[in-house]
Design an enzyme around this catalytic site. Structure first.
Site, PDB file in Angstrom:
ATOM      1  N   LEU A 285      -3.594  -7.377  -4.150  1.00 23.21           N
ATOM      2  CA  LEU A 285      -3.641  -6.933  -2.752  1.00 23.21           C
ATOM      3  C   LEU A 285      -2.257  -7.036  -2.127  1.00 23.21           C
ATOM      4  O   LEU A 285      -1.465  -7.907  -2.471  1.00 23.21           O
ATOM      5  CB  LEU A 285      -4.686  -7.717  -1.958  1.00 23.21           C
ATOM      6  N   HIS A 286      -1.973  -6.115  -1.245  1.00 27.43           N
ATOM      7  CA  HIS A 286      -0.674  -6.086  -0.583  1.00 27.43           C
ATOM      8  C   HIS A 286      -0.778  -5.291   0.719  1.00 27.43           C
ATOM      9  O   HIS A 286      -1.527  -4.337   0.816  1.00 27.43           O
ATOM     10  CB  HIS A 286       0.405  -5.472  -1.490  1.00 27.43           C
TER      11      HIS A 286
END
Length: 155
Positions: free
Chosen positions: A111-112
């Site tokens: 995730l980012h």
């Protein structure tokens, strides 16, 4: 142009885990790394200064983050917004993340957040009609402009 001409080497491993232990690295577009977070310039930006902010741990979804990781990640997102406003004076910022490939995540297993500076009138007919982006500054120059702000964060 290297990407357009097919001269960009394929990335091995996860972009959010640049090799080595340095806090910054121009080759990897790494602006900052600490024990909790990593900040990269997006190699294929939607706008000048487009940042990617991720936790160090490879996690695909928000519930996998510890409370401490959540706090550190959001603190870094906030610092990045402050740096982008001070550096480029955008009229606004898009801040978001795509969870899962179907939601648009290009790297679904890590995730980012995307932080994209926006200016009034920054989308023109090229983006809308031809899906072509025009960036007013070379990514190396953008890195050099942002790096001093991230260096000030180091202890």
């Amino acid at each position: 142009m290297e990407h357009v001409l097919g001269k960009t080497p394929k990335t091995q491993g996860c972009i959010f885990d640049p090799p080595g232990t340095a806090t910054h690295d121009k080759h990897s577009l790494l602006l900052y790394r600490d024990q909790w977070t990593v900040v990269l310039l997006n190699r294929f930006p939607y706008a000048n200064g487009h940042l990617l902010v991720a936790p160090i741990r490879h996690l695909a979804d928000l519930p996998e983050l510890s409370l401490q990781e959540q706090g550190k990640l959001m603190h870094m997102v906030t610092q990045c917004c402050t740096i982008l406003r001070a550096t480029f004076a955008p009229d606004g910022l898009n801040v978001g993340l795509n969870l899962g490939q179907t939601a648009g995540a290009g790297i679904a297993d890590h995730l980012h957040f995307h932080i994209v500076p926006r200016w009034d009138g920054d989308h023109n007919f090229m983006t809308v009609c031809a899906e072509i982006r025009t960036i007013p500054q070379h990514i190396d120059n953008t890195f050099d402009t942002l790096l001093p702000h991230f260096l000030k964060m180091q202890v």
